[in-house]
Scaffold this motif. Structure first.
Motif, PDB file in Angstrom:
ATOM      1  N   LEU A 159       0.644  -1.173   0.044  1.00 22.00           N
ATOM      2  CA  LEU A 159       0.006   0.035  -0.195  1.00 22.00           C
ATOM      3  C   LEU A 159       0.822   1.283  -0.151  1.00 22.00           C
ATOM      4  O   LEU A 159       0.368   2.267  -0.758  1.00 22.00           O
ATOM      5  CB  LEU A 159      -0.957   0.075   1.127  1.00 22.00           C
ATOM      6  N   HIS A 160       2.136   1.098   0.635  1.00 17.48           N
ATOM      7  CA  HIS A 160       2.923   2.426   0.741  1.00 17.48           C
ATOM      8  C   HIS A 160       3.470   2.752  -0.828  1.00 17.48           C
ATOM      9  O   HIS A 160       3.337   3.932  -1.200  1.00 17.48           O
ATOM     10  CB  HIS A 160       4.002   2.181   1.772  1.00 17.48           C
ATOM     11  N   ASP A 161       3.855   1.662  -1.356  1.00 15.37           N
ATOM     12  CA  ASP A 161       4.189   1.773  -2.797  1.00 15.37           C
ATOM     13  C   ASP A 161       3.126   2.156  -3.796  1.00 15.37           C
ATOM     14  O   ASP A 161       3.439   3.182  -4.728  1.00 15.37           O
ATOM     15  CB  ASP A 161       4.712   0.461  -3.391  1.00 15.37           C
ATOM     16  N   ALA A 162       2.158   1.672  -3.437  1.00 15.97           N
ATOM     17  CA  ALA A 162       0.822   2.212  -4.301  1.00 15.97           C
ATOM     18  C   ALA A 162       0.418   3.691  -4.027  1.00 15.97           C
ATOM     19  O   ALA A 162       0.349   4.481  -5.032  1.00 15.97           O
ATOM     20  CB  ALA A 162      -0.565   1.531  -4.138  1.00 15.97           C
ATOM     21  N   GLN A 163       0.614   4.175  -2.776  1.00 16.76           N
ATOM     22  CA  GLN A 163       0.239   5.542  -2.712  1.00 16.76           C
ATOM     23  C   GLN A 163       1.463   6.385  -3.061  1.00 16.76           C
ATOM     24  O   GLN A 163       1.193   7.430  -3.423  1.00 16.76           O
ATOM     25  CB  GLN A 163       0.166   5.533  -0.804  1.00 16.76           C
ATOM     26  N   SER A 164       2.710   6.095  -3.103  1.00 17.51           N
ATOM     27  CA  SER A 164       3.788   6.815  -3.389  1.00 17.51           C
ATOM     28  C   SER A 164       3.767   6.837  -5.195  1.00 17.51           C
ATOM     29  O   SER A 164       4.423   7.970  -5.470  1.00 17.51           O
ATOM     30  CB  SER A 164       5.300   6.252  -3.125  1.00 17.51           C
ATOM     31  N   THR A 165       3.136   6.203  -5.829  1.00 13.28           N
ATOM     32  CA  THR A 165       3.104   6.274  -6.943  1.00 13.28           C
ATOM     33  C   THR A 165       1.857   6.591  -7.499  1.00 13.28           C
ATOM     34  O   THR A 165       1.426   6.605  -8.793  1.00 13.28           O
ATOM     35  CB  THR A 165       3.564   4.862  -7.669  1.00 13.28           C
TER      36      THR A 165
END
Length: 475
Positions: A426-432
C-alpha cells in the motif's frame, strides 16, 4: 486432568463453537489465509520475497498489468504475458567468414490492444570481443508488411543481453515512420513522436488512426518475428534465446509499476501478517495476565508500585512512539513484534488483575491458604484455570490491532524493508498515486486482506466470548 477428560472437554467446546455462526465464518476466513500462507510459497518461491526490492529481478514481467481474469468479464480482450522460448532455427554461411543464424518466432495475436513490450533476452559467447556479432530484429505482420525494427552490433559488455525492442530509439523511429505512411495530416498534428507507443502501429491495421490509441483498429492474426545474428567467428554462438511479449494482463492480481507480481506479494505478506498478529497477541496477553495476576496476588505496596508502572505505560501514545523508534533504529520484523508486545499488554493486565482479586478472596482459596498451600500452587490450581478462557478470547481480539499497527508502520515507510508486507504494498501504491491512475488491483487486494484477516479474528473472539462467558448471550 486425565487425557480422556481433556478430549471430552474439547468435544464439548467444539460442539458449542459450531453453534456460533459468526465464529464458524471467522474460522473459515482464517483457514483460507493459513492455507494461502502454506500452499502459496510452493508456487511463488521465497526468492520473490527476498528480491521484492530488486528491480532487475522483475524486469521481464509486464508493467502495470491488470489481473488476467478481467478478460472473462470484458468484451475488450487484452493480451496476456507470454515468454516464448520455442523457435525455428536456420543457419548458412555468407562468404567465407560470415555465419548467419536465424531464429523465427510465431505469435498469435487475437486481442484488442497491442502488447506492452517486446523484449529479447539471450546469452552470447563471443571468441573475439573485437568482432562482435550483428543482430537484426524483423517483424512480419499478418498483412504481409515487413518491418525491420533493429539492426545493430552487439558491442555491449557481458554475456547476458536484454534488449527492450519497444524502448529502443531506432525501433521507435521505425515504428513511427511506418505509421506516418497511413496517417492523415489532421491525425499527425495530434501525435507527438516522443509520446508514441511503438507497439501501437506495429499491431494495428494500416489505415488512418494507426498512431492514435483511441482510433487504431487492432490487426489480428499470426505475427512472425525473425531475429538474425551474423557471426564472424565459427566459435561464436547464442544460447537461451527468449522472446517476451509484454502483456496487458498477468496472473491473479496483476503487477505494479515496478513489474512485481502482486499476488506473490499478497501471499508473502499473509505469512508476515499472521506471524506478527499471532505472536504479538500471544506474548502480550500472557505477559499481561502474568503481570495482572502477580499484582493482585502480591497486594499492598507491591501492587501500588506495579499499578503505577501500568499507568505510566498506559499513558504512552503507542503509535507515535513506534514511529519514532522505527525512524531511529533500523526496523526489523522482530523489533516490531518486541515493541508491539512492550506497548500492548496493559489492557489484558487490568482485566486479569480485576479477576484475580475476586478469585483470591473466594472461600476455597482461603481454605487452601489455611492448610499451607503455597502461592504458586494457588495461582496454578485456582486462579489461572479461571483466567485462561478470557486469555484465549483476548488473544483473538488483539490480533487485528497488531496487524493494523504493523501495516500502518509499513505504509509510512517505517517497516521491515527486507520483507514484503501488505502495508509496504500500500505504501508503494500511495507513493506512485496508484489510486489516481486507476490501478485498483494494486490497492484493493492488500486492503481487503487486512480487513478480512482482522475480521476473522474479531469473529472468533466474539464467538469465544459468547461460549466462555455465557452471560454475554443475554446482552
Amino acid at each position: 486432568m486425565r487425557w480422556s477428560d481433556f478430549v471430552e472437554s474439547l468435544k464439548d467446546f467444539w460442539f458449542e463453537y459450531k453453534r456460533q455462526k459468526i465464529g464458524m465464518l471467522g474460522l473459515a476466513i482464517l483457514l483460507f489465509f493459513i492455507g494461502l500462507a502454506i500452499v502459496g510459497p510452493r508456487f511463488y518461491p521465497a526468492e520473490m520475497s527476498r528480491k521484492w526490492r530488486d528491480v532487475t529481478y522483475w524486469q521481464n514481467y509486464p508493467r502495470s498489468a491488470r489481473p488476467s481474469w478481467i478478460n472473462y468479464f470484458s468484451s475488450h480482450k487484452m493480451p496476456p504475458h507470454l515468454i516464448i522460448a520455442e523457435y525455428e532455427v536456420s543457419e548458412r554461411m555468407i562468404g567465407a567468414n560470415i555465419r548467419e543464424y536465424v531464429a523465427t518466432f510465431n505469435y498469435d495475436h487475437e486481442y484488442d490492444e497491442p502488447p506492452s513490450d517486446l523484449i529479447l533476452t539471450f546469452r552470447r559467447q563471443v571468441a573475439d570481443p573485437t568482432k562482435p556479432p550483428t543482430m537484426t530484429f524483423v517483424l512480419l505482420r499478418p498483412d504481409g508488411r515487413e518491418i525491420e525494427l533493429i539492426s545493430k552490433k552487439l558491442s555491449e559488455a557481458g554475456n547476458q543481453t536484454r534488449i527492450v525492442i519497444t524502448s529502443d530509439r531506432g525501433a521507435l523511429s521505425t515504428a513511427y515512420a511506418f505509421g506516418r505512411e497511413f496517417e492523415t495530416p489532421e491525425n499527425l498534428e495530434k501525435v507527438h513522436f516522443e509520446l508514441t507507443n511503438p507497439a501501437l502501429p506495429l499491431f494495428s491495421k494500416a489505415q488512418p488512426g494507426i498512431l492514435l490509441g483511441n482510433e487504431a483498429e487492432p490487426l489480428k492474426g499470426t505475427y512472425t518475428i525473425r531475429v538474425t545474428f551474423y557471426f564472424q567467428n565459427p566459435e561464436d554462438k547464442i544460447e537461451d534465446l527468449t522472446l517476451i511479449i509484454g502483456g496487458r494482463v498477468y496472473g491473479l492480481l496483476g503487477t505494479d509499476e515496478n513489474r512485481r507480481d502482486l499476488f506473490a506479494g499478497l501471499i508473502w505478506g499473509t505469512r508476515v501478517s499472521l506471524l506478527i498478529g499471532i505472536l504479538t497477541s500471544v506474548l502480550s496477553v500472557f505477559f499481561g495476565i502474568f503481570y495482572g495476576v502477580m499484582s493482585a496476588y502480591l497486594g499492598g505496596w507491591k501492587d501500588e508500585i506495579l499499578q503505577r508502572i501500568y499507568e505510566i505505560m498506559s499513558s504512552i501514545p503507542t503509535l507515535p512512539i513506534l514511529i519514532l523508534l522505527s525512524a531511529i533504529y533500523k526496523p526489523s520484523i522482530w523489533w516490531i513484534i518486541f515493541f508491539l508486545v512492550v506497548f500492548g499488554w496493559m489492557g489484558t493486565s487490568r482485566m486479569a488483575r480485576s479477576m484475580a482479586y475476586q478469585i483470591k478472596e473466594m472461600d476455597y482459596v482461603e481454605a487452601a491458604r489455611a492448610v499451607g498451600a503455597s502461592g504458586f500452587w494457588i495461582v496454578r490450581k485456582h486462579v489461572m484455570p479461571q483466567i485462561l478462557p478470557y486469555a484465549f478470547a483476548s488473544m483473538a481480539l488483539s490480533v487485528p490491532s497488531a496487524i493494523l499497527t504493523e501495516a500502518g508502520l509499513s505504509f509510512l515507510g517505517l517497516g521491515d524493508i527486507n520483507r514484503v508486507t501488505w502495508g509496504q504494498i500500500l505504501h508503494d501504491a500511495q507513493s506512485t498515486a496508484a489510486t489516481i491512475k486507476g490501478m485498483w488491483w494494486w490497492v484493493l487486494p492488500p486492503g481487503l486482506a487486512m480487513a478480512l484477516l482482522g475480521l476473522s479474528f474479531a469473529f472468533i473472539g466474539a464467538a469465544l466470548n459468547t461460549i466462555l462467558f455465557p452471560k454475554l448471550k443475554t446482552l
